[in-house]
Design an enzyme around this catalytic site. Structure first.
Site, PDB file in Angstrom:
ATOM      1  N   GLU A 145      -0.536  -9.314  -0.288  1.00 22.23           N
ATOM      2  CA  GLU A 145      -1.994  -9.456  -0.035  1.00 22.23           C
ATOM      3  C   GLU A 145      -2.958  -9.332  -1.231  1.00 22.23           C
ATOM      4  OE1 GLU A 145      -1.849  -6.346   2.921  1.00 22.23           O
ATOM      5  OE2 GLU A 145      -2.748  -7.587   4.249  1.00 22.23           O
ATOM      6  N   GLY A 164       0.641  -5.098   0.861  1.00 25.08           N
ATOM      7  CA  GLY A 164      -0.538  -5.127   0.236  1.00 25.08           C
ATOM      8  C   GLY A 164      -0.171  -5.629  -1.265  1.00 25.08           C
ATOM      9  N   ALA A 205       0.899  -1.244  -0.103  1.00 27.62           N
ATOM     10  CA  ALA A 205      -0.150  -0.032   0.000  1.00 27.62           C
ATOM     11  C   ALA A 205       0.987   1.278  -0.031  1.00 27.62           C
ATOM     12  CB  ALA A 205      -0.947   0.235   1.226  1.00 27.62           C
ATOM     13  N   GLU A 261       5.111  -4.956   7.113  1.00 29.19           N
ATOM     14  CA  GLU A 261       4.239  -3.994   7.896  1.00 29.19           C
ATOM     15  C   GLU A 261       4.820  -3.559   9.042  1.00 29.19           C
ATOM     16  OE1 GLU A 261       2.865  -6.278   6.114  1.00 29.19           O
ATOM     17  OE2 GLU A 261       1.294  -5.495   4.778  1.00 29.19           O
TER      18      GLU A 261
END
Ligand SMILES: CCCCCCCCCCCCC[C@H](O)CC(=O)SCCNC(=O)CCNC(=O)[C@H](O)C(C)(C)COP(=O)(O)OP(=O)(O)OC[C@H]1O[C@@H](n2cnc3c(N)ncnc32)[C@H](O)[C@@H]1OP(=O)(O)O
Length: 256
Positions: A112, A109, A65, A132
């Site tokens: 993911e 992300g 992200a 993260e």
């Protein structure tokens, strides 16, 4: 909807979506995820498309992200907007098979997003991880759940608590990816797989995908009941009749 951060194309019954923010290693900002969700919804409702390939650049599928976008956000301001549900989760609600073709970094992300897809084909340059923890947060788009189910508790815990990456070979050994191919062969192999899947009966593909994903979501007995509820309605459909007749008549089935 004109896209700025993804590129889409179709090749027969296969749609290709390429994440296109090379300057930031395909960091997954809100605009990119909104464009991706729009493209997935469009191809999912396009009857001429039967399989979708999601890919990035040679250097990165997606490096996570967008940290620069997230840096100053706080829950009180943004908590009421289920952005993750409305955009990120569209991959998981797409009814057609989605193949992630991963080269380079798939981190946070990005990992993911790849795990939300149905099949991951990795280039030998792929590097997966959920780093993260190193920036003071944890995976927020299903990583703690899907990684644990995919590779087991101990390795998932080690990956998430340390933020380390795993290379393509380790990812294959850990069953995170279906297969590893030389980087130059990634898209040809992903497209070959997508075309093979696209040649199957769409209704059987839908029932198979739903049943396999139910295995992630439920206990075994319930999952078997879900599979049976998906299996039995296929009988009497034109494609079941055609598929079984073709076998008996020793010819290729026509699922068009
Ligand atoms: C209530 C508040 C809610 C707020 C959020 C809600 C909306 C968002 C929903 C999120 C749901 C998913 C959450 C997810 O689990 C969280 C994350 O993904 S956090 C990010 C995880 N990823 C990382 O930590 C990896 C970061 N990148 C790196 O470590 C390195 O870039 C690299 C991949 C190891 C490569 O290193 P290098 O080769 O040295 O390359 P550079 O570092 O120089 O990178 C080149 C260029 O790209 C920029 N960049 C790279 N990664 C990101 C990123 N994740 N976000 C933004 N920008 C990134 C990097 O800054 C460089 O750009 P430049 O600085 O040169 O302009």
């Amino acid at each position: 909807m004109p896209y700025e951060m993804i590129v889409t194309e179709t090749d027969g019954a296969v749609a290709v979506i390429r994440l296109n923010r090379p300057e930031s290693l395909n960091a997954l900002c809100d605009q990119l995820m909104s464009e991706l969700a729009d493209a997935l919804r469009g191809f999912d409702s396009d009857k001429s498309i039967r399989c979708i390939v999601l890919t990035g650049s040679d250097r990165a599928f997606a490096a996570g992200a967008d940290i620069k976008e997230m840096q100053n956000r706080s829950w009180p301001e943004t908590g009421l907007d289920d952005f993750i549900g409305k955009s990120w989760e569209v991959v998981t609600t797409t009814l057609k098979p989605v193949i992630a073709a991963v080269s380079g970094y798939a981190l946070g992300g990005g990992c993911e997003l790849a795990m939300m897809c149905d099949i991951i084909i990795a280039a030998d340059t792929a590097k997966f991880g959920q780093p993260e923890i190193a920036i003071g947060v944890i995976p927020g788009a299903g990583g703690t759940q899907r990684l644990t189910r995919a590779i087991g508790k101990s390795k998932a815990m080690e990956m998430i608590l340390t933020g380390r990456m795993m290379d393509a070979e380790e990812a294959e050994r850990a069953n995170l990816v279906a297969r590893v191919v030389p980087a130059a062969d990634l898209m040809p192999e992903a497209m070959k797989l997508a075309r093979r899947i696209a040649g199957m009966s769409p209704v059987a593909l839908l029932q198979a995908k739903r049943s396999i994903n139910a295995a992630f979501e439920t206990m075994l007995a319930e999952g078997v009941r879900y599979e049976r509820a998906s299996f039995l309605p296929l009988f009497g459909t034109p494609h079941q009749r055609e598929g079984m007749a073709a076998f008996i008549e020793k010819r290729k089935p026509d699922f068009s």
